[in-house]
Design a protein around this motif. Structure first.
Motif, PDB file in Angstrom:
ATOM      1  N   PRO A  95       0.809  -1.223   0.000  1.00 39.15           N
ATOM      2  CA  PRO A  95       0.000   0.000   0.000  1.00 39.15           C
ATOM      3  C   PRO A  95       0.834   1.262   0.000  1.00 39.15           C
ATOM      4  N   TYR A  96       2.060   1.180   0.526  1.00 39.34           N
ATOM      5  CA  TYR A  96       2.914   2.362   0.608  1.00 39.34           C
ATOM      6  C   TYR A  96       3.487   2.764  -0.752  1.00 39.34           C
ATOM      7  N   LEU A  97       3.375   1.886  -1.754  1.00 36.33           N
ATOM      8  CA  LEU A  97       3.908   2.192  -3.085  1.00 36.33           C
ATOM      9  C   LEU A  97       2.824   2.618  -4.063  1.00 36.33           C
ATOM     10  N   GLY A  98       1.614   2.857  -3.579  1.00 38.14           N
ATOM     11  CA  GLY A  98       0.532   3.261  -4.484  1.00 38.14           C
ATOM     12  C   GLY A  98       0.819   4.544  -5.225  1.00 38.14           C
ATOM     13  N   MET A 539       4.182  10.814  -0.331  1.00 34.97           N
ATOM     14  CA  MET A 539       2.921  11.317   0.221  1.00 34.97           C
ATOM     15  C   MET A 539       1.918  10.173   0.412  1.00 34.97           C
ATOM     16  N   VAL A 540       1.794   9.293  -0.583  1.00 32.53           N
ATOM     17  CA  VAL A 540       0.871   8.160  -0.458  1.00 32.53           C
ATOM     18  C   VAL A 540       1.347   7.205   0.635  1.00 32.53           C
ATOM     19  N   ALA A 541       2.667   6.965   0.696  1.00 34.42           N
ATOM     20  CA  ALA A 541       3.199   6.086   1.744  1.00 34.42           C
ATOM     21  C   ALA A 541       2.909   6.657   3.132  1.00 34.42           C
ATOM     22  N   LEU A 542       3.102   7.992   3.288  1.00 37.36           N
ATOM     23  CA  LEU A 542       2.818   8.625   4.572  1.00 37.36           C
ATOM     24  C   LEU A 542       1.330   8.545   4.896  1.00 37.36           C
ATOM     25  N   GLN A 544      -0.781   6.228   3.920  1.00 34.89           N
ATOM     26  CA  GLN A 544      -1.087   4.852   4.306  1.00 34.89           C
ATOM     27  C   GLN A 544      -0.631   4.566   5.744  1.00 34.89           C
ATOM     28  N   LEU A 545       0.543   5.079   6.097  1.00 39.46           N
ATOM     29  CA  LEU A 545       1.068   4.855   7.441  1.00 39.46           C
ATOM     30  C   LEU A 545       0.194   5.536   8.485  1.00 39.46           C
ATOM     31  N   LEU A 546      -0.214   6.786   8.213  1.00 42.22           N
ATOM     32  CA  LEU A 546      -1.066   7.510   9.157  1.00 42.22           C
ATOM     33  C   LEU A 546      -2.423   6.833   9.293  1.00 42.22           C
ATOM     34  N   ALA A 547      -2.958   6.338   8.160  1.00 38.72           N
ATOM     35  CA  ALA A 547      -4.252   5.658   8.213  1.00 38.72           C
ATOM     36  C   ALA A 547      -4.158   4.388   9.048  1.00 38.72           C
ATOM     37  N   GLY A 566       1.731  -5.553   5.311  1.00 31.90           N
ATOM     38  CA  GLY A 566       2.477  -4.338   4.989  1.00 31.90           C
ATOM     39  C   GLY A 566       2.593  -3.370   6.164  1.00 31.90           C
ATOM     40  N   SER A 567       2.164  -3.770   7.372  1.00 36.65           N
ATOM     41  CA  SER A 567       2.176  -2.834   8.496  1.00 36.65           C
ATOM     42  C   SER A 567       3.575  -2.697   9.067  1.00 36.65           C
ATOM     43  N   ARG A 568       3.784  -1.591   9.719  1.00 36.01           N
ATOM     44  CA  ARG A 568       5.038  -1.315  10.415  1.00 36.01           C
ATOM     45  C   ARG A 568       4.716  -0.654  11.746  1.00 36.01           C
ATOM     46  N   ALA A 569       5.615  -0.728  12.672  1.00 35.92           N
ATOM     47  CA  ALA A 569       5.404  -0.055  13.949  1.00 35.92           C
ATOM     48  C   ALA A 569       5.408   1.445  13.768  1.00 35.92           C
TER      49      ALA A 569
END
Length: 570
Positions: A95-98, A539-542, A544-547, A566-569
């Motif tokens: 999802p971070y590479l969308g 921007m899309v990666a950020l 996704q991370l915030l969501a 695809g999750s990260r801490a």
């Protein structure tokens, strides 16, 4: 050997069957038509001529082997395996590479130059002077987009039919020009000048940089069109063979076009050289009261030497021109300058000029049209895959909306300053963004999707696992090469202030074009074009991370529950 079975292809949303090519030939012609474009005709020959003729082929072939073909293979493989457009492919990988998919979208002058700059473009003398819209250009632009819409109205169902003409017609015209050009006087001089290698030029870093960036334009890498085309293939299609075949056909086409173009330009140089000699001969005959026809072109050098030895003062006062064939061959141009000025002037010297002009410009239009098929597919396919529009909205309406938006965006090029903005878009909107996107592309596939998973997929599709060459280029060589090119390109832009060449009749050295620095607001636009599209990736990666972090805060996972893919801490 047979490879291990890969994971099942992703299911198509809505239960609709994905369109497919009518035949393998239709798909290959679409790839060739998208890859072979105007850059093969008006950029590659210019680079060969500028950088030592045959010597330029050395960095070009190296870039093709370690950058072009490996990246091309990745695009075809990942599109065919995941059976989605560019956005869907990168979202499926992570999802971070969308964001990667979101980006892939006059008196003193010669008659030809005057007609192009003043009558056709009515170009202003400064980029700040936008002037009114040129209505003839706007109508031509609207007509061109209408043709594009009719050809892509139903995706590959309609482009697959048109591609038989748009992909093959340029080869027919190039062959006709090649046969005719080789029979013209001066053709061999043009080809000799083009392919005589100057090995010292390889010491110039700009040669290697231009060769590497030419691969992107030549193969249409990182645009997303090849991913979309490959997504309509059968899952077991041999994508490796397709990648190598299309890449080699594209490079051979560039070489073929260079031979055709410079056989004609050699004829133009020989013709201009002869006219220069004729003017000097006429001056000598008038100044020394010599009989008519007493000096021929072949005898000019000897006659001038005799007169200069006997009456040097009189010869020195004559306004004789320096007539060297090499100087006329040196008058190179690229882009629109090669197509609409230099080559057009050459065509005017040929018998039956109107017929050759129709063939030449018909070929240019066909090349542009076939490239647009891939560009449009790279935009409409992801939108359809993502379900941006409701299912009740027909595909024709979505395609029409995309064409309309593209038409409105490109209407800025119909202003009097439009040709300057075209050069800006060509220089700044493409090169840096394509290099960065290709870097994200190869890193995303190899290090996020996974090298083992990619090799398993290719083995499942083709029956053979990728060898050492493919694995080494994907994992090490291509990423390092792309990163080096990016750093070198930025350093090159920073070392010299950006400027443009204006058509200014008030310029002291007119008809030479006046070099002017860009105003500050134009420099800001250049910087925006250079980096804004690529900013979608972080921007899309950020986003996704915030969501994911927000979702985790609202619904904390229970112990033992697996984390989302695809999750990260945080």
């Amino acid at each position: 050997m047979a490879g291990a079975p890969g994971p099942a292809p992703p299911a198509e949303g809505g239960g609709e069957a994905r369109p497919a090519w009518d035949s393998k030939l239709q798909y290959l012609l679409s790839c060739v038509g998208f890859a072979v474009g105007l850059g093969n005709l008006w950029r590659f020959p210019y680079l060969c001529q500028t950088y030592g003729g045959g010597a330029f082929l050395i960095p070009y072939v190296i870039a093709l082997a370690f950058e072009g073909i490996p990246l091309f293979h990745i695009e075809l493989a990942i599109g065919q395996r995941l059976r989605r457009g560019s956005i869907g492919v990168w979202t499926a990988i992570s999802p971070y590479l969308g964001g990667v998919g979101l980006v892939q979208e006059c008196r003193d002058s010669s008659p030809v130059s005057y007609f192009w700059y003043r009558r056709t473009l009515n170009v202003s003398a400064d980029i700040s002077d936008s002037g009114p819209v040129q209505w003839r250009l706007l109508l031509c632009l609207a007509a061109s987009w209408a043709v594009v819409y009719l050809c892509v109205i139903r995706g590959i169902e309609t482009t697959g039919k048109a591609i038989y003409f748009t992909a093959l017609f340029p080869y027919l015209v190039l062959t006709i020009f090649l046969v005719r050009g080789l029979t013209l006087p001066g053709a061999m001089e043009g080809l000799t000048y083009l392919f005589t290698p100057d090995m010292q030029v390889l010491q110039n870093p700009r040669v290697w940089l231009d060769a590497a960036t030419q691969i992107f334009f030549s193969l249409s890498l990182a645009f997303g069109g090849h991913i979309a085309f490959a997504s309509y293939n059968q899952p077991r299609n041999n994508c490796r063979r397709d990648a190598v075949s299309v890449a080699l056909v594209n490079s051979m086409t560039s070489l073929y076009a260079s031979i055709a173009v410079f056989s004609v330009l050699g004829f133009k140089a020989a013709s201009d050289h002869g006219q220069c000699l004729d003017r000097n001969i006429l001056r000598l005959i008038n100044a020394f009261d010599l009989p008519e026809q007493s000096i021929s072109r072949d005898d000019y050098a000897a006659a001038l030497a005799r007169l200069n030895a006997s009456q040097p003062a009189r010869v020195a006062r004559l306004p004789l021109e320096a007539c060297r064939l090499e100087d006329f061959l040196d008058k190179s141009a690229s882009g629109t300058g090669l197509a609409f000025i230099v080559f057009t002037e050459a065509v005017l010297h040929m018998p039956g000029a109107p017929v050759w002009a129709v063939l030449f410009f018909g070929m240019l239009y066909s090349l542009g049209l076939s490239s647009m098929f891939g560009n449009m597919e790279s935009m409409t396919t992801p939108l359809l895959d993502l379900g941006v529009m409701p299912r009740r909205v027909p595909k024709e309406a979505l395609t029409g909306l995309v064409c309309l938006l593209c038409f409105l965006t490109s209407s800025c090029f119909t202003l009097r300053s439009g040709s300057y903005w075209l050069e800006i878009f060509d220089q700044y909107a493409a090169a840096l963004n394509l290099i960065l996107l290709a870097f994200f592309e190869v890193v995303g596939v190899v290090y996020v999707y996974g090298m083992k998973r990619l090799c398993d997929d290719i083995a499942w599709m083709t029956g053979r696992r990728p060898g050492f060459y493919w694995r080494a280029t994907w994992k090490v060589v291509s990423p390092l090469l792309l990163l080096t090119i990016f750093v070198a390109y930025v350093a090159l832009l920073a070392s010299s202030p950006p400027s443009y060449k204006a058509w200014n009749p008030q310029y002291e050295w007119f008809p030479s074009r006046q070099e002017k620095p860009y105003p500050g607001w134009v420099l800001a636009a250049c910087a925006l074009l250079s980096f804004l599209p690529t900013l979608w990736v972080p921007m899309v990666a950020l986003g996704q991370l915030l969501a994911w972090c927000r979702e985790k805060t609202r619904n904390p996972p229970q112990d033992g529950h697996p984390k989302p893919r695809g999750s990260r801490a945080c």
